[in-house]
Design a protein around this motif. Structure first.
Motif, PDB file in Angstrom:
ATOM      1  N   ARG A  81     -12.115   4.400  25.595  1.00 22.25           N
ATOM      2  CA  ARG A  81     -11.275   5.374  26.458  1.00 22.25           C
ATOM      3  C   ARG A  81     -12.101   6.676  26.916  1.00 22.25           C
ATOM      4  O   ARG A  81     -13.233   6.868  26.415  1.00 22.25           O
ATOM      5  N   ARG A  82     -11.550   7.233  27.947  1.00 24.43           N
ATOM      6  CA  ARG A  82     -11.998   8.638  28.464  1.00 24.43           C
ATOM      7  C   ARG A  82     -12.277   9.640  27.213  1.00 24.43           C
ATOM      8  O   ARG A  82     -11.280   9.813  26.489  1.00 24.43           O
ATOM      9  N   ILE A  83     -13.238  10.260  27.321  1.00 22.56           N
ATOM     10  CA  ILE A  83     -13.264  11.178  26.092  1.00 22.56           C
ATOM     11  C   ILE A  83     -12.564  12.643  26.664  1.00 22.56           C
ATOM     12  O   ILE A  83     -13.031  13.296  27.465  1.00 22.56           O
ATOM     13  N   ALA A  84     -11.475  12.912  26.184  1.00 26.83           N
ATOM     14  CA  ALA A  84     -10.682  14.049  26.587  1.00 26.83           C
ATOM     15  C   ALA A  84     -11.414  15.215  25.704  1.00 26.83           C
ATOM     16  O   ALA A  84     -11.570  16.335  26.270  1.00 26.83           O
ATOM     17  N   ARG A  85     -11.335  14.761  24.290  1.00 24.86           N
ATOM     18  CA  ARG A  85     -11.773  15.560  23.495  1.00 24.86           C
ATOM     19  C   ARG A  85     -12.682  14.871  22.452  1.00 24.86           C
ATOM     20  O   ARG A  85     -12.458  13.935  22.205  1.00 24.86           O
ATOM     21  N   ARG A  86     -13.855  15.705  22.150  1.00 22.52           N
ATOM     22  CA  ARG A  86     -14.850  14.773  20.835  1.00 22.52           C
ATOM     23  C   ARG A  86     -14.173  14.956  19.876  1.00 22.52           C
ATOM     24  O   ARG A  86     -14.017  15.981  19.359  1.00 22.52           O
ATOM     25  N   ASP A  87     -14.058  13.772  19.177  1.00 27.54           N
ATOM     26  CA  ASP A  87     -13.600  13.883  17.882  1.00 27.54           C
ATOM     27  C   ASP A  87     -14.687  14.468  16.863  1.00 27.54           C
ATOM     28  O   ASP A  87     -14.524  15.249  15.817  1.00 27.54           O
ATOM     29  N   ILE A  88     -15.921  13.947  17.173  1.00 28.05           N
ATOM     30  CA  ILE A  88     -16.924  14.429  16.316  1.00 28.05           C
ATOM     31  C   ILE A  88     -17.848  15.235  17.002  1.00 28.05           C
ATOM     32  O   ILE A  88     -18.358  14.563  18.285  1.00 28.05           O
ATOM     33  N   THR A  89     -18.385  16.549  16.614  1.00 27.59           N
ATOM     34  CA  THR A  89     -19.510  17.238  17.486  1.00 27.59           C
ATOM     35  C   THR A  89     -20.514  17.614  16.635  1.00 27.59           C
ATOM     36  O   THR A  89     -20.731  17.378  15.266  1.00 27.59           O
ATOM     37  N   TRP A  90     -21.374  18.323  17.378  1.00 26.10           N
ATOM     38  CA  TRP A  90     -22.713  18.683  16.372  1.00 26.10           C
ATOM     39  C   TRP A  90     -22.318  19.597  15.014  1.00 26.10           C
ATOM     40  O   TRP A  90     -21.290  20.301  15.055  1.00 26.10           O
ATOM     41  N   GLU A  91     -23.358  19.406  13.988  1.00 29.63           N
ATOM     42  CA  GLU A  91     -22.891  20.095  12.895  1.00 29.63           C
ATOM     43  C   GLU A  91     -21.873  19.508  12.118  1.00 29.63           C
ATOM     44  O   GLU A  91     -21.731  20.122  10.919  1.00 29.63           O
ATOM     45  N   ASP A  92     -21.020  18.729  12.537  1.00 29.06           N
ATOM     46  CA  ASP A  92     -20.036  18.315  11.936  1.00 29.06           C
ATOM     47  C   ASP A  92     -20.414  17.572  10.613  1.00 29.06           C
ATOM     48  O   ASP A  92     -21.232  16.891  10.739  1.00 29.06           O
TER      49      ASP A  92
END
Length: 375
Positions: free
Chosen positions: A348-359
């Motif tokens: 699906r379109r990425i509206a918000r990133r669930d996982i991001t840097w340093e997570d």
């Protein structure tokens, strides 16, 4: 109606079209091909894949008759082709540069070999028209090579190579000069043409994606030797060595010591302070034997919570994210410093990133996700 699967190499009664029997090729002290034995069957689209200098072009040039064999023999349709001069072999070679004659039309380029063979005017006309139709260039018959695009020139070279109906067509990096999108389109065209004509194609390429797309089987080469010959899916899913696993596609290689933990199941001790990895293998490993576990990134799950049911799960932190439209690849650093790639499909379109840097994240995979390799 069930369609029979094309796999002559699995049939012991099938005779190969091409046989390399203990072939060695030396240039002075340098061994370009080292005691190579290989069978290629009629109507195959066979790919020779490997880095520059691995010997794939030398193999092709020996088939064409431009290089002689130092030791061993090459057979075509049961006959030793060593003494047969290039122009008398039922083999044609299509070069990377296409080698078209610039001063004559597309039609005349295709007719060239037929004229040299003293074919009748009617035969030449019929065959050239057939070839133009095959490569969908009827409208361009009277243009000169410089008046058509690179992709069209490539198809003229192919039509000219096939005009004399060779048993075998050799293609040396045939799509090297084309841009990526055109390459992909042309790969499918090549496959269609190969299927329509039933000619055996042998392609030399260093582009693994190309080999995996077009070929019925792929021979992965290194330093004059064939390391593995198999269908593209078998090479991807069941590589026979770390070299092949690493050469084809993206892969994680985890090194450790194997210890049997059940029937065809092993515990792999791989990092101090980390729980052993559970993996399955039909190939036996002895107690404490060094083993490499090769796992494709798409077989690894990534999550923010610890997965309840995973056989292998470990915590790490996200170092890097590569977003490729349909896929995202996460580079996850584990406490021991090892970086593991995990891939997810972007459905699906990425509206918000669930996982991001340093997570902080968990990566997990099943016992059957990887392949255990000895070397």
């Amino acid at each position: 109606m069930s369609q029979t699967v094309f796999a002559p190499w699995d049939n012991p009664d099938e005779k190969p079209l091409i046989r390399f029997q203990n072939v060695t090729k030396k240039f002075g002290e340098f061994t370009a091909i080292d005691d190579l034995t290989l069978d290629i069957f009629a109507q195959e689209f066979f790919a020779l894949l490997g880095p520059s200098g691995c010997g794939k072009t030398t193999m092709m040039r020996m088939l064409a008759g431009f290089e002689t064999v130092t030791e061993g023999r090459i057979e075509l349709a049961g006959a030793d082709i060593g003494p047969v001069p290039p122009n008398e072999r039922a083999v044609n070679m299509m070069f990377q540069s296409y080698a078209l004659f610039p001063h004559i039309s597309v039609w005349e380029n295709i007719a060239f070999g037929l004229r040299r063979d003293k074919k009748s005017k009617a035969e030449i006309e019929a065959r050239v028209e057939e070839m133009l139709k095959l490569v969908r260039l009827e409208k361009f018959a009277h243009r000169k090579p410089h008046q058509i695009s690179g992709g069209q020139r490539q198809r003229v070279a192919l039509a000219r190579s096939l005009a004399k109906a060779p048993k075998l067509l050799l293609l040396d990096e045939p799509l090297g000069a084309l841009d990526k999108k055109l390459r992909q389109e042309t790969q499918f065209e090549l496959m269609d043409i190969q299927e329509t004509t039933g000619t055996t194609f042998v392609i030399v390429t260093h582009d693994q994606e190309e080999a995996m797309t077009v070929a019925s089987r792929v021979a992965v080469m290194d330093e004059g030797r064939v390391i593995q010959v198999a269908t593209p899916s078998a090479i991807y899913e069941y590589p026979n060595s770390v070299y092949v696993a690493d050469f084809i596609g993206d892969v994680n290689i985890i090194e450790g010591q194997a210890r049997a933990s059940g029937t065809e199941e092993y515990a792999l001790t791989w990092s101090e302070g980390q729980a052993p990895i559970t993996a399955t293998s039909q190939k036996a490993f002895s107690e404490g034997q060094k083993a490499h576990l090769a796992i494709r990134p798409e077989k690894i799950r990534i999550s923010t919570e610890k997965p309840e049911d995973a056989v292998n799960a470990m915590q790490g932190k996200v170092l890097d994210i590569a977003y490729l439209g349909n896929l995202s690849t996460y580079h996850v650093e584990l406490p021991g410093g090892q970086v593991i790639k995990a891939q997810t499909a972007n459905t699906r379109r990425i509206a918000r990133r669930d996982i991001t840097w340093e997570d902080p994240v968990w990566i997990s995979w099943s016992a059957t996700a990887g392949v255990m390799l000895g070397q």
